[in-house]
Scaffold this motif. Structure first.
Motif, short mmCIF file in Angstrom:
data_model
loop_
_atom_site.label_atom_id
_atom_site.label_comp_id
_atom_site.label_asym_id
_atom_site.label_seq_id
_atom_site.Cartn_x
_atom_site.Cartn_y
_atom_site.Cartn_z
N LEU A 197 0.26 4.27 -2.70
CA LEU A 197 -0.12 5.64 -2.32
C LEU A 197 0.88 6.64 -2.89
O LEU A 197 0.51 7.69 -3.40
N GLN A 208 0.79 -1.23 0.00
CA GLN A 208 0.00 0.00 0.00
C GLN A 208 0.82 1.28 0.00
O GLN A 208 0.43 2.27 -0.60
N THR A 209 1.97 1.26 0.69
CA THR A 209 2.76 2.49 0.79
C THR A 209 3.16 2.97 -0.60
O THR A 209 3.00 4.14 -0.94
N TYR A 258 -11.00 -7.76 -1.11
CA TYR A 258 -9.81 -7.38 -0.34
C TYR A 258 -10.21 -6.74 0.98
O TYR A 258 -9.69 -7.10 2.04
N VAL A 283 -6.91 5.20 -11.75
CA VAL A 283 -7.23 4.72 -10.41
C VAL A 283 -8.32 3.66 -10.46
O VAL A 283 -8.24 2.63 -9.79
N LYS A 321 -9.63 -8.41 4.57
CA LYS A 321 -8.77 -7.65 5.47
C LYS A 321 -9.49 -7.43 6.81
O LYS A 321 -8.92 -7.63 7.89
N GLN A 340 -0.81 4.85 5.70
CA GLN A 340 -1.10 4.68 4.27
C GLN A 340 -2.15 3.62 3.97
O GLN A 340 -2.93 3.76 3.04
N THR A 341 -2.18 2.54 4.76
CA THR A 341 -3.12 1.46 4.47
C THR A 341 -4.56 1.98 4.50
O THR A 341 -5.34 1.75 3.59
N LEU A 367 -5.54 0.94 -9.88
CA LEU A 367 -5.54 0.86 -8.42
C LEU A 367 -6.53 -0.19 -7.94
O LEU A 367 -6.22 -1.00 -7.06
N MET A 408 -5.53 5.09 4.27
CA MET A 408 -5.76 6.10 3.24
C MET A 408 -6.10 5.44 1.91
O MET A 408 -6.94 5.92 1.15
N LEU A 409 -5.42 4.34 1.64
CA LEU A 409 -5.69 3.61 0.40
C LEU A 409 -7.08 2.99 0.46
O LEU A 409 -7.83 3.03 -0.51
N THR A 431 -9.59 5.51 -0.37
CA THR A 431 -9.67 5.77 -1.81
C THR A 431 -10.51 4.69 -2.49
O THR A 431 -11.36 4.99 -3.34
#
Lengths: 292, 292
Positions: free
Chosen positions: A104, A100-101, A283, A137, A287, B100-101, A141, B103-104, B107
């Motif tokens: 982003l 993810q980092t 996902y 995206v 998660k 970041q996780t 993404l 934030m993603l 999105t």
């Protein structure tokens, strides 16, 4: 004569009044053949491991982005297609390398380049850069979440979970098509997609739930049967949503298919429209349940 | 007479025809007053700690998104403003809570909601949802990197690094303004921002580099003087880019200021346009150098 060719009926050559239906049936062999190629490619890449899966998703993302931008150009917009396609391809790769980092970071960089582009070229409008962002995206993404699902659990269990996600989408589509074309009576969303029926939707939903039932039997995956059924149902609904979103994009651009790469299906975006949203929702759910 | 006003020289008050420049100087007390309020609020929140910084950035993001969507509506688009503003506010909060996780994930969720919205409402166009995404991401996601910079190092060192980023933007703006209005001769980008000069840009650049020179002296920050100067220069250029991007958005909508919340400056978006891009580039550079 020029644009909207229907075609001969496949095997059963009876005359039919409804044009879409005739087309649909005449395309069946082609549809099955290219569908099989797609299916085999996907299954093979999933089986071979994380790297081939990542490469596959990167290619699929790039194709979808290409088709998306093509439709936007038809609508009169000026997306920066090459940039968007490159980023759509990069998303799955960064998802694989850095999770993810990096994804982003990629979004940040895309925004920076778009800002620069916007400042440099006086003809570019906010809508053009916004659509460029959206295309990259929405395809890259979003599809990257499939890579994240695949890599969320190491070894074959990860592959098996990804397989469930992928097969549930295929079965959802197929069951919806089979049940809908045989028993479909009540229109679902005539405005957006006139061929869809409630019966087909429910058939697809049942198919999706059925496939997700396999999840509790995968080693290293700790979910209950009820959780699996709920996830299957959610994915069934979300798959429809992805399908309808893409249909609306096509309607907006006034095209029948997003592309031509898959004979009988249209473009790659036509084929993976459901997978885009289902991957991401899967996902998210996996998660939240602590599976990934 | 109408468009391209130059302005009176600082103290020498000779009569001139140009309106914008006159306006600018007549606004000076108001400008200083509201600038001071903004500066004090920022410094106080930075000083008080990570939570107040996060709240501040969330508020600023929400205001910027509001102003962005307002301009889009003036341009004839129909962004889903409330949704975009809510997400713009949520980005800094998730950056603070989960990095970041989250934030993603945000999105992903935004894209999902936009797809749903697009399917449900027949009048919504791809451009509307794309612009909604762009607004939330360009303001909220980008400004969140300021929170990530602040929280990248625990304790006062993190605050000090964030202070350098923030002050460098303020000094960049002020030096560019002061040097430009006194020595400005060579137009930088007359098409987008007629008041900008090369002299002002170089003044701002020097100011930004000067501020970044403080970085090596912050405890727990391991950068050389040369690295600090390079980062200062990059931020100087990027700050200008952010400024120009926002100017172009305003020109596209045909408005002079993004909003009215800051008397003499215009809107919040007018004030933080540079900070948006500088935060993200600083975050990227500090991350690459291993400082964060």
């Amino acid at each position: 004569m020029a644009d909207d060719g229907r075609g001969k009926a496949g095997s059963a050559g009876s005359a039919r009044a409804s044009k879409p239906a005739k087309k649909r049936f005449s395309d069946l062999p082609k549809r099955i053949a290219s569908g099989a190629v797609y299916l085999i490619a996907f299954l093979a890449c999933l089986y071979m491991g994380p790297i081939s899966t990542m490469v596959l998703i990167a290619v699929v993302s790039g194709l979808c982005a290409y088709e998306f931008y093509r439709m936007m150009r038809i609508s009169g917009l000026m997306p920066i297609s090459v940039l968007g396609i490159v980023f759509a391809i990069c998303y799955p790769i960064t998802a694989f390398i850095g999770g993810q980092t990096l994804m982003l970071g990629l979004t940040f960089i895309l925004l920076g380049i778009l800002a620069l582009w916007y400042v440099i070229y006086p003809r570019v409008r906010v809508t053009d850069i916004s659509v460029t962002l959206f295309g990259a995206v929405y395809t890259g993404l979003m599809l990257s979440s499939f890579v994240l699902v695949r890599d969320g659990i190491t070894g074959y269990s990860g592959g098996a979970v990804a397989l469930v996600v992928f097969v549930s989408v295929v079965i959802n589509d197929s069951f919806a098509y089979l049940v809908g074309s045989r028993f479909g009576r009540h229109k679902l969303v005539p405005r957006i997609s006139p061929n869809k029926s409630w019966e087909g939707f429910l058939g697809g939903l049942a198919g999706s739930m059925l496939v997700w039932l396999a999840l509790p039997f995968i080693p290293a995956v700790d979910v209950s049967v009820v959780e699996a059924l709920v996830m299957g149902a959610v994915c069934g609904v979300v798959g429809l949503l992805g399908d309808l979103t893409e249909s609306r994009i096509k309607r907006g651009a006034g095209v029948k298919d997003a592309g031509t790469i898959m004979p009988g299906h249209g473009g790659m975006f036509d084929r993976v429209d459901s997978l885009i949203l289902v991957s991401f929702v899967s996902y998210l759910m996996l998660k939240l349940l602590g599976v990934l």
